[in-house]
Write a protein that holds these residues in place. Structure first.
Motif, PDB file in Angstrom:
ATOM      1  N   ASN A 496       0.841  -1.193   0.000  1.00  0.00           N
ATOM      2  CA  ASN A 496       0.000   0.000   0.000  1.00  0.00           C
ATOM      3  C   ASN A 496       0.877   1.244   0.000  1.00  0.00           C
ATOM      4  O   ASN A 496       1.930   1.299   0.628  1.00  0.00           O
ATOM      5  CB  ASN A 496      -0.901   0.005   1.254  1.00  0.00           C
ATOM      6  N   VAL A 497       0.401   2.230  -0.719  1.00  0.00           N
ATOM      7  CA  VAL A 497       1.162   3.473  -0.797  1.00  0.00           C
ATOM      8  C   VAL A 497       1.200   4.110   0.569  1.00  0.00           C
ATOM      9  O   VAL A 497       0.167   4.240   1.250  1.00  0.00           O
ATOM     10  CB  VAL A 497       0.533   4.442  -1.809  1.00  0.00           C
ATOM     11  N   VAL A 498       2.413   4.477   0.985  1.00  0.00           N
ATOM     12  CA  VAL A 498       2.533   5.120   2.287  1.00  0.00           C
ATOM     13  C   VAL A 498       2.025   6.542   2.201  1.00  0.00           C
ATOM     14  O   VAL A 498       2.045   7.165   1.129  1.00  0.00           O
ATOM     15  CB  VAL A 498       3.995   5.107   2.770  1.00  0.00           C
ATOM     16  N   SER A 499       1.561   7.061   3.375  1.00  0.00           N
ATOM     17  CA  SER A 499       1.064   8.429   3.408  1.00  0.00           C
ATOM     18  C   SER A 499       1.370   9.025   4.773  1.00  0.00           C
ATOM     19  O   SER A 499       1.601   8.287   5.752  1.00  0.00           O
ATOM     20  CB  SER A 499      -0.446   8.453   3.155  1.00  0.00           C
ATOM     21  N   PRO A 500       1.366  10.316   4.893  1.00  0.00           N
ATOM     22  CA  PRO A 500       1.632  10.967   6.180  1.00  0.00           C
ATOM     23  C   PRO A 500       0.672  10.501   7.264  1.00  0.00           C
ATOM     24  O   PRO A 500       1.005  10.493   8.438  1.00  0.00           O
ATOM     25  CB  PRO A 500       1.483  12.449   5.854  1.00  0.00           C
ATOM     26  N   ALA A 501      -0.542  10.112   6.828  1.00  0.00           N
ATOM     27  CA  ALA A 501      -1.519   9.677   7.824  1.00  0.00           C
ATOM     28  C   ALA A 501      -1.043   8.438   8.569  1.00  0.00           C
ATOM     29  O   ALA A 501      -1.519   8.116   9.643  1.00  0.00           O
ATOM     30  CB  ALA A 501      -2.865   9.413   7.149  1.00  0.00           C
ATOM     31  N   MET A 502      -0.115   7.762   7.978  1.00  0.00           N
ATOM     32  CA  MET A 502       0.413   6.552   8.614  1.00  0.00           C
ATOM     33  C   MET A 502       1.582   6.881   9.517  1.00  0.00           C
ATOM     34  O   MET A 502       2.209   5.999  10.083  1.00  0.00           O
ATOM     35  CB  MET A 502       0.865   5.555   7.526  1.00  0.00           C
ATOM     36  N   GLY A 503       1.889   8.157   9.657  1.00  0.00           N
ATOM     37  CA  GLY A 503       3.018   8.547  10.489  1.00  0.00           C
ATOM     38  C   GLY A 503       4.326   8.356   9.759  1.00  0.00           C
ATOM     39  O   GLY A 503       5.363   8.190  10.398  1.00  0.00           O
ATOM     40  N   VAL A 504       4.243   8.321   8.434  1.00  0.00           N
ATOM     41  CA  VAL A 504       5.431   8.093   7.595  1.00  0.00           C
ATOM     42  C   VAL A 504       5.536   9.254   6.605  1.00  0.00           C
ATOM     43  O   VAL A 504       4.532   9.697   6.035  1.00  0.00           O
ATOM     44  CB  VAL A 504       5.317   6.769   6.836  1.00  0.00           C
ATOM     45  N   SER A 505       6.746   9.706   6.411  1.00  0.00           N
ATOM     46  CA  SER A 505       6.960  10.763   5.415  1.00  0.00           C
ATOM     47  C   SER A 505       8.086  10.339   4.476  1.00  0.00           C
ATOM     48  O   SER A 505       8.948   9.536   4.822  1.00  0.00           O
ATOM     49  CB  SER A 505       7.303  12.089   6.077  1.00  0.00           C
ATOM     50  N   THR A 506       8.033  10.900   3.244  1.00  0.00           N
ATOM     51  CA  THR A 506       9.100  10.628   2.251  1.00  0.00           C
ATOM     52  C   THR A 506       9.641  11.951   1.774  1.00  0.00           C
ATOM     53  O   THR A 506       8.927  12.959   1.687  1.00  0.00           O
ATOM     54  CB  THR A 506       8.556   9.821   1.065  1.00  0.00           C
ATOM     55  N   VAL A 507      10.910  11.912   1.405  1.00  0.00           N
ATOM     56  CA  VAL A 507      11.546  13.115   0.899  1.00  0.00           C
ATOM     57  C   VAL A 507      12.640  12.705  -0.098  1.00  0.00           C
ATOM     58  O   VAL A 507      13.336  11.711   0.111  1.00  0.00           O
ATOM     59  CB  VAL A 507      12.136  13.962   2.041  1.00  0.00           C
ATOM     60  N   ASN A 508      12.715  13.421  -1.209  1.00  0.00           N
ATOM     61  CA  ASN A 508      13.769  13.169  -2.206  1.00  0.00           C
ATOM     62  C   ASN A 508      14.986  14.027  -1.904  1.00  0.00           C
ATOM     63  O   ASN A 508      14.862  15.219  -1.587  1.00  0.00           O
ATOM     64  CB  ASN A 508      13.286  13.492  -3.620  1.00  0.00           C
ATOM     65  N   VAL A 509      16.118  13.410  -2.015  1.00  0.00           N
ATOM     66  CA  VAL A 509      17.373  14.117  -1.815  1.00  0.00           C
ATOM     67  C   VAL A 509      18.119  14.098  -3.146  1.00  0.00           C
ATOM     68  O   VAL A 509      18.584  13.043  -3.617  1.00  0.00           O
ATOM     69  CB  VAL A 509      18.219  13.453  -0.711  1.00  0.00           C
TER      70      VAL A 509
END
Length: 572
Positions: A496-509
């Motif tokens: 499942n696609v992660v989302s902020p609602a799951m307490g998870v964040s993504t960021v590109n570097v």
């Protein structure tokens, strides 16, 4: 008064005195008028003795004046001698008068010519003037009138006559002659100048356009008696004109002229195109007519068809005898035979020149997919030569070097088409592909760049530790070491696609790294995390498992699995 006048013909008037007496003595004047003016002539009449006389004074407008005075006696008729004027020319008028100076009446006066009664003679008339004179008039003399004329006078006492001779200078008479219908240059023709009448000796000469024929090439003359033959063999354009036969004799000079018309076919000066030219260049030729009758009609044709519809070809007429053909620019379609046709009243001629054009190959443009092709796929392109001289040599280059076979296949479809096929494409197949076509005229080429799309290549996802405690800060790192940009990163937890609602964040570097961050890990974060890197060439993914250790407080020794990603009940 015993005087009477009588007009004889258009040019003679007769004055008659019958009988004469002393009162008739004196000067008698004949006056002649016309539109040009007035002339007169006077003669004197002398009467001798005292008897009765009969006098006749005759004056002809064109004859020498004369007068006679006669004395009557009872005798045979006596004719006053008469003569024609000096020899005359044919066409002139002349007259004589037969005057009986004495003799008993009645008098019978008649005329004969060459011993034959004159009644049947054409162009001769006689007129009786009173009782003792008769006039003979020839108004228009011709050669047939030459000869002896006799006046015969008869009365009861007998018959007398007097003869005089008429001499006529006869000009030559040329029988009209003509050349045959217009002839063509190169043919022969002749005419005959025949002198049907005229005093000898005859001198016959020929002239051309007013000049003596002696210097004329190809012309000869021959005289046979009263005939002269002119022969032209062969006839040329310079012989066209007027030919005059001139005949001289003691009576004068006459001539007759005939025109010779020569049909001269056009003569085209040979022409040629320059040495074979290349497509795109300009060339021209000129059709010059050096001789031939006017008017001239000059036409051009290409391969037997009229030029009017030919693109890139123009013709221009210069003066009456030249036409130029210009081709600008030349192309392969202009290769062939060009004919200049010239028409005139004499006929039609033509001249043909061949134009050879070296045509460089022309390649139909081709291109690979501008967006590129995926690695591992296949593609093909076709090099077609749409113009150019045969034979053709077609070859492929990659980055300027001949292509090796390996995964590439080069197949000749026909003499003008070669197909390049690429299978199982890899990054090594990227580059500049060039088709080179060569012939005797030169070479041409066309290039296209093949871009192979590179899918992302990912490193294994790194975790800070193998086991994590609840509440720990966890960071997962996904790094693409290769791949066409742009690269898009996506994260999934257990599919499942992660989302902020799951307490998870993504960021590109940067462009090639993506981070997944869990600020405070809990058991709900336990599971398989997948990083998917995508670009235009495809996608690659890596998966890592996040494990969270559970903390248990008990007074009884207990045990539970600590390596499970899903908490299990403990036993104490």
């Amino acid at each position: 008064m015993g005087i009477s006048t009588m007009k004889a013909g258009k040019k003679t008037s007769l004055l008659i005195i019958d009988p004469a007496n002393r009162g008739h003595k004196g000067n008698y004047t004949c006056t002649v008028r016309n539109t040009a003016g007035t002339v007169n002539y006077t003669a004197s009449l002398h009467i001798h003795g005292t008897g009765d006389y009969t006098g006749h004074l005759v004056h002809g407008a064109e004859a020498s004046p004369w007068s006679q005075l006669l004395y009557r006696s009872a005798l045979l008729p006596k004719i006053v001698p008469f003569h024609f004027d000096s020899p005359i020319f044919a066409g002139e008028a002349t007259q004589v008068t037969c005057l009986v100076s004495q003799g008993d009446p009645p008098l019978d006066i008649s005329w004969s010519f060459q011993g034959t009664h004159l009644s049947s003679q054409m162009g001769v008339s006689t007129t009786k003037a009173g009782k003792k004179a008769s006039m003979l008039l020839i108004d228009v003399a011709n050669p047939g009138h030459k000869g002896n004329y006799t006046c015969n006078v008869k009365n009861p006492a007998g018959v007398v006559n007097f003869t005089t001779s008429l001499h006529i200078h006869v000009l030559p008479l040329i029988v009209p002659f003509h050349f045959d219908s217009p002839i063509f240059a190169g043919q022969a023709t002749q005419v005959t100048c025949l002198v049907s009448q005229g005093d000898g000796p005859l001198d016959v000469t020929w002239s051309f356009q007013g000049a003596d024929l002696s210097s004329q090439t190809g012309i000869s003359t021959n005289k046979f008696g009263r005939t002269s033959l002119l022969l032209i063999d062969p006839a040329g354009s310079g012989h066209r004109g007027n030919y005059t036969c001139t005949v001289k004799n003691p009576a004068g000079v006459v001539n007759y002229t005939a025109h010779l018309e020569i049909h001269v076919l056009p003569l085209i000066v040979p022409f040629h195109f320059d040495s074979p030219i290349f497509a795109g260049q300009a060339t021209q030729v000129t059709c010059l007519v050096s001789q031939g009758d006017a008017p001239l009609n000059i036409l051009w044709s290409f391969q037997g068809s009229e030029l009017s519809s030919q693109t890139g070809i123009s013709t221009n007429k210069f003066g009456r005898k030249a036409s130029s053909l210009l081709i600008d620019p030349a192309s392969s379609g202009h290769r062939g035979n060009y004919t200049c046709t010239v028409k005139n009243p004499a006929g039609t001629v033509n001249y043909t020149a061949h134009l050879e054009i070296h045509v460089l190959p022309q390649i139909q443009p081709f291109n690979f997919n501008p967006k590129g092709v995926n690695g591992g796929s296949s593609t093909r392109t076709m090099c077609s030569v749409i113009a150019g001289d045969s034979p053709l040599n077609i070859r492929w280059l990659k980055d300027g070097q001949p292509l090796s076979e390996s995964r590439r296949r080069i197949r000749k479809l026909d003499d003008v088409t070669v197909i390049l096929s690429l299978a199982h494409i890899s990054l090594d197949d990227s580059g500049n592909y060039t088709c080179v076509a060569s012939n005797a005229a030169g070479s041409a080429s066309h290039s296209s760049v093949l871009k192979v799309k590179e899918i992302p290549s990912l490193l294994p996802i790194s975790l800070p530790s193998e086991f994590n405690n609840e509440g720990d800060y966890v960071q997962l790192t996904c790094v693409a070491t290769k791949g066409d940009h742009p690269i898009t990163f996506s994260w999934f937890l257990n599919g499942n696609v992660v989302s902020p609602a799951m307490g998870v964040s993504t960021v590109n570097v940067g462009r090639q790294t993506s981070l997944l961050i869990v600020q405070s890990v809990t058991f709900k974060h336990v599971g398989n995390y997948t990083c998917v890197a995508s670009n235009s060439g495809g996608q690659e993914n890596r998966t890592a498992q996040l494990v969270v250790k559970e903390h248990v407080s008990c007074h009884i020794p207990c045990s539970f699995p600590i390596t499970s990603s899903v908490p299990e009940p403990g036993h104490c």
